[in-house]
Scaffold this active site. Sequence first.
Site, PDB file in Angstrom:
ATOM      1  N   VAL A 114      19.400   9.053  -7.567  1.00  0.00           N
ATOM      2  CA  VAL A 114      18.329   9.110  -6.594  1.00  0.00           C
ATOM      3  C   VAL A 114      17.841  10.710  -6.485  1.00  0.00           C
ATOM      4  CG1 VAL A 114      19.808   9.339  -4.470  1.00  0.00           C
ATOM      5  CG2 VAL A 114      17.529   8.556  -4.254  1.00  0.00           C
ATOM      6  N   VAL A 247      17.084  11.533 -19.031  1.00  0.00           N
ATOM      7  CA  VAL A 247      16.968  12.502 -20.067  1.00  0.00           C
ATOM      8  C   VAL A 247      18.399  11.944 -20.927  1.00  0.00           C
ATOM      9  CG1 VAL A 247      17.779  14.857 -20.847  1.00  0.00           C
ATOM     10  CG2 VAL A 247      16.038  14.442 -19.204  1.00  0.00           C
ATOM     11  N   TRP A 510      35.204  13.085  -3.866  1.00  0.00           N
ATOM     12  CA  TRP A 510      33.948  13.259  -4.649  1.00  0.00           C
ATOM     13  C   TRP A 510      33.596  14.516  -4.900  1.00  0.00           C
ATOM     14  CZ3 TRP A 510      34.207  10.139  -0.046  1.00  0.00           C
ATOM     15  CH2 TRP A 510      34.378   8.971   0.023  1.00  0.00           C
ATOM     16  N   HIS A 511      34.304  15.387  -5.039  1.00  0.00           N
ATOM     17  CA  HIS A 511      33.992  16.800  -4.955  1.00  0.00           C
ATOM     18  C   HIS A 511      34.290  17.267  -6.639  1.00  0.00           C
ATOM     19  CE1 HIS A 511      34.725  17.497  -0.728  1.00  0.00           C
ATOM     20  NE2 HIS A 511      33.659  16.753  -0.888  1.00  0.00           N
ATOM     21  N   HIS A 554      33.983  21.663   0.485  1.00  0.00           N
ATOM     22  CA  HIS A 554      33.382  20.508  -0.129  1.00  0.00           C
ATOM     23  C   HIS A 554      32.163  21.202  -0.696  1.00  0.00           C
ATOM     24  CE1 HIS A 554      35.160  17.668   3.092  1.00  0.00           C
ATOM     25  NE2 HIS A 554      35.669  18.637   3.306  1.00  0.00           N
TER      26      HIS A 554
HETATM   27  C1  FAD Z   1      30.258   9.672  -1.783  1.00  0.00           C
HETATM   28  C2  FAD Z   1      30.188  11.191  -1.774  1.00  0.00           C
HETATM   29  C3  FAD Z   1      30.403  11.970  -0.350  1.00  0.00           C
HETATM   30  C4  FAD Z   1      30.588  13.408  -0.731  1.00  0.00           C
HETATM   31  N1  FAD Z   1      30.840  14.168   0.586  1.00  0.00           N
HETATM   32  C5  FAD Z   1      30.398  15.230   0.740  1.00  0.00           C
HETATM   33  C6  FAD Z   1      30.340  15.862   1.821  1.00  0.00           C
HETATM   34  O1  FAD Z   1      30.376  15.427   2.894  1.00  0.00           O
HETATM   35  N2  FAD Z   1      30.240  17.431   1.770  1.00  0.00           N
HETATM   36  C7  FAD Z   1      30.140  18.014   0.415  1.00  0.00           C
HETATM   37  O2  FAD Z   1      29.813  19.317   0.572  1.00  0.00           O
HETATM   38  N3  FAD Z   1      29.946  17.248  -0.528  1.00  0.00           N
HETATM   39  C8  FAD Z   1      30.038  16.081  -0.808  1.00  0.00           C
HETATM   40  N4  FAD Z   1      30.024  15.213  -1.883  1.00  0.00           N
HETATM   41  C9  FAD Z   1      29.847  16.279  -3.030  1.00  0.00           C
HETATM   42  C10 FAD Z   1      28.393  16.710  -3.188  1.00  0.00           C
HETATM   43  O3  FAD Z   1      27.484  15.827  -2.825  1.00  0.00           O
HETATM   44  C11 FAD Z   1      28.228  17.091  -4.571  1.00  0.00           C
HETATM   45  O4  FAD Z   1      29.200  18.141  -5.055  1.00  0.00           O
HETATM   46  C12 FAD Z   1      26.889  17.583  -4.866  1.00  0.00           C
HETATM   47  O5  FAD Z   1      25.904  16.785  -4.690  1.00  0.00           O
HETATM   48  C13 FAD Z   1      26.715  17.855  -6.352  1.00  0.00           C
HETATM   49  O6  FAD Z   1      25.539  18.470  -6.790  1.00  0.00           O
HETATM   50  P1  FAD Z   1      24.932  18.540  -8.099  1.00  0.00           P
HETATM   51  O7  FAD Z   1      23.431  19.099  -8.092  1.00  0.00           O
HETATM   52  O8  FAD Z   1      25.963  19.225  -9.018  1.00  0.00           O
HETATM   53  O9  FAD Z   1      24.810  16.918  -8.648  1.00  0.00           O
HETATM   54  P2  FAD Z   1      24.391  15.677  -8.093  1.00  0.00           P
HETATM   55  O10 FAD Z   1      24.376  15.718  -6.594  1.00  0.00           O
HETATM   56  O11 FAD Z   1      25.362  14.626  -8.620  1.00  0.00           O
HETATM   57  O12 FAD Z   1      23.161  15.454  -8.679  1.00  0.00           O
HETATM   58  C14 FAD Z   1      22.802  15.279 -10.125  1.00  0.00           C
HETATM   59  C15 FAD Z   1      21.437  14.677 -10.098  1.00  0.00           C
HETATM   60  O13 FAD Z   1      21.044  14.367 -11.557  1.00  0.00           O
HETATM   61  C16 FAD Z   1      20.574  13.255 -11.926  1.00  0.00           C
HETATM   62  N5  FAD Z   1      20.987  12.865 -13.079  1.00  0.00           N
HETATM   63  C17 FAD Z   1      22.358  12.781 -13.800  1.00  0.00           C
HETATM   64  N6  FAD Z   1      22.170  12.238 -15.272  1.00  0.00           N
HETATM   65  C18 FAD Z   1      20.780  12.435 -15.512  1.00  0.00           C
HETATM   66  C19 FAD Z   1      19.993  12.242 -16.745  1.00  0.00           C
HETATM   67  N7  FAD Z   1      20.475  11.960 -17.799  1.00  0.00           N
HETATM   68  N8  FAD Z   1      18.773  12.346 -16.826  1.00  0.00           N
HETATM   69  C20 FAD Z   1      17.907  12.499 -15.626  1.00  0.00           C
HETATM   70  N9  FAD Z   1      18.577  12.825 -14.248  1.00  0.00           N
HETATM   71  C21 FAD Z   1      20.063  12.709 -14.228  1.00  0.00           C
HETATM   72  C22 FAD Z   1      21.503  12.257 -10.785  1.00  0.00           C
HETATM   73  O14 FAD Z   1      20.823  11.243 -10.750  1.00  0.00           O
HETATM   74  C23 FAD Z   1      21.684  12.870  -9.664  1.00  0.00           C
HETATM   75  O15 FAD Z   1      20.378  12.797  -8.768  1.00  0.00           O
HETATM   76  C24 FAD Z   1      30.312  14.190  -1.666  1.00  0.00           C
HETATM   77  C25 FAD Z   1      29.828  13.299  -2.771  1.00  0.00           C
HETATM   78  C26 FAD Z   1      29.855  12.021  -3.014  1.00  0.00           C
HETATM   79  C27 FAD Z   1      29.381  11.124  -4.309  1.00  0.00           C
END
Ligand code: FAD
Length: 575
Positions: A114, A247, A510-511, A554
Site C-alpha cells: 500500500v 514494477v 518483521w525487521h 526496529h
Molecule cells: C507487521 C510489521 C510490524 C512492524 N513493526 C515495526 C515497528 O513497530 N517499528 C519499526 O521500526 N519497524 C517495524 N516494522 C518494520 C518496518 O515497517 C520496515 O522495516 C520498513 O517499513 C521497511 O521500509 P522499506 O521502505 O525498506 O520497505 P517497505 O515498507 O516494505 O516498502 C516497500 C514498498 O514497495 C512496494 N513494492 C514492492 N515491490 C514493488 C514493485 N515490484 N513495484 C512497485 N512497488 C513495489 C511495496 O508495496 C511497499 O509499499 C514492521 C513491519 C511489519 C511488516
Amino acid sequence: MSANPRVYSAHHSAFVKTKFGEDGASTPEFDFIVVGGGPAGCALGTRLAENPAGYSVLLVEQGTTVEQNPELQNLIRLPLLTRSLHGSSFDVQYPTIGENQFAHRELKINSGKVLGGSTCINWAIWTRGPKDDYDLWARLTGNQEFSWDAMLPTFDRIERQTAERSEGRISIRSSCQSPRDNYWSSTAALSLEQAGLQRLENINDGAMLGYGELVENVSAGGERATANDYLKQTSAAGLEVWTAVRVEKVLFEDATEDGKKRAVCVSTHVGTVRARKEIILCAGAVQSPHILLLSGIGPQSQLESYRIPVIHNLPEVGQNLWEHPVVDIRFKLRPEKRRDTAEDLASIRTAGRHLDKWANEGQGLISGIPVEWFTFTNLKEKIEPSLSQDPSTTEYEKTTLLRTAIPHVEQFLHYGHGLAAAPDPFQSSYISMSNVVLTPRSPDPINPRIPRIEVNQLKEEVDREMMIAVVEKAYDVLSSKAWEDFLEPQEKPDRETVLDIIKERLTTLWHLGGTCAMETSYNTGVVDSSFRVHGVQGLRVADTSIIPFPISAHTQAVAYAIGEKAAVFIGQDHL
Ligand SMILES: Cc1cc2nc3c(=O)[nH]c(=O)nc-3n(C[C@H](O)[C@H](O)[C@H](O)COP(=O)(O)OP(=O)(O)OC[C@H]3O[C@@H](n4cnc5c(N)ncnc54)[C@H](O)[C@@H]3O)c2cc1C
C-alpha cells in the site's frame, strides 16, 4: 491527499488505455523513478522532488492508497488494531520455505502493499538504534555519512517531536508525553528494576543498554504517522505518484564507454517508463533483490538456472537476509486482578471505558499499542566463548557481533497477550514479554522466482544461546516481587523446556534487511556506500535491504533515514 503530489491509480481505467510504449503510445519520462512507496521510497521521492534543481520524480507503488480502501483506512489510524490488517489486501504475506533445522516452522512474513509500505501495517514502535551500530556502519563502509553524528541531523529531518523541531515529517512521541495513564506502568517498571536493569532517560539517544520507555510514531491526537505524511506535507510540483502499478524489472541500454550497462526504463504492467537520470529501488528487503534478479543482476548460476539473461553477475543479491526472531512469554493475571490490558477490548462491557477515553481525549489504552517498557541487553560475554571457538566464525561476524556497546537482545512488556492473537480473551488477561534476538547470525536467502524466503531462524547455536538467555530473563521479570500479587506464578522451566517453548512460539518481528547489502571492508556487497548498484550505471537500491549487518533497532526509522540519505547522495551526484 493534497494537490501535490499528483496521485494516479492504475485501478482507474482512464489511467492507461494503451500500454505505455506500445502501439504508438508514448513512453512517459521522468528525471528519476523511485520504485516502492514505503518509508524509504516516500522520503526519497519527496526529498528528490524538493531539490531546488526542480526534478521530475515518479514514485511507483504496487499497492493502492490508504484512501482508496475506506474499510481499512480506519484500522490504519490505530496501531493497536494492526493485527487486523495482517492478511488484508494491504499485506503481501511472503511465504517461507526451507528446512528450518531448529524449529521446522513455516511463517507468513507480513509486508505492506500500500502507499506507505509497511509503516501502514506495523506496530509504530520508533527506535533509532545504538550509536555503535552507526559508527561501525560508517567505519566498515568508509562513508562517514552513516556515523551516529551524521545520522542525528537526518533523524531530526524525519522526526517531529515538539513544536521547536517542526521540520520533521513523522510525528513521534514517548509514552510519557502521551498521558496513557497505564494502570500497570509503575509495577512494570519496578519489575525491571528488580530484575537488575538500569533506567534509560531516552531509548533513542544512542546509548541503549538498560530499560526505557516506548517511543512511537503516533501524533498528539493519538493517530499513527505513516510514510504518507511525507507526501501529504510536500508542495513539490515535480512529484507524481502512480499506485496499483507493479514494477516487473529494470531495462538496460547497451554498455557505455566504461563497459557498464545503463538502467534506463522500468517495465510495469501498464507499460514502460523512462528515467532520464536514475532508477532507485525502494521496494523493501524482499522485493528490491527480487526486481534485481528478474532484471538480470544477481548470482550468475542462479540467473542461468531460471533462464534470466545475465546483465551483471552479482553473487550477493538476495543473500544474507537478516531479521529479528521473537518469542513471547505470557503470564496470566489473577482473575480478580484483571483490568487494563489488551483483552479488555474483546468485550463491549470492558472496552467502553477505553473507547470513551480515546474518543474524548485521544488518549488511553487505545491510543497506541499496549506496550510501554523496553529492555536492551548486551550478551558479548555470554556468546564470545562459543563464537570464538567456532572455526566457521568469520572476522566480519566477530567484528559485528562481539561488541560491548550494542544490545544483542531486546524485550518489551505488553499489557496483554503479546504479539500473537489472544488465546482466550474472554476468559483471561495477561502480562507478557516479547523477547527478541537483535543480532542473529543465521542468514536467510531469497529464492528468485516468486520471492520466497528460506527462514533459518535460530539455526546457529549462538542465536539459540541468545534467545534462551532472553527468554529466561523474561521468566525472572514476570516472576519478580513486583508482580507477585497480580500474576499467577509459573515455575521457571529448565533449559530443555525453554527450548521447546522457543520452538513452539518462534516467529519474526518483521525487521528484514541485508539482501542488497552495502559493500564493506569485508564484503563486496551489492551496492556501494552511496547506494549505487555495482557493475551497472543509473541504478541504486535504497531501503532496508542495503543495511550491511543486523542492527539493534526496529527498522522503520532507519528506513526513512536511508531514503533521506539517498536524496542527499543523488543530489550531490547530479549537481
Ligand atoms: C507487521 C510489521 C510490524 C512492524 N513493526 C515495526 C515497528 O513497530 N517499528 C519499526 O521500526 N519497524 C517495524 N516494522 C518494520 C518496518 O515497517 C520496515 O522495516 C520498513 O517499513 C521497511 O521500509 P522499506 O521502505 O525498506 O520497505 P517497505 O515498507 O516494505 O516498502 C516497500 C514498498 O514497495 C512496494 N513494492 C514492492 N515491490 C514493488 C514493485 N515490484 N513495484 C512497485 N512497488 C513495489 C511495496 O508495496 C511497499 O509499499 C514492521 C513491519 C511489519 C511488516
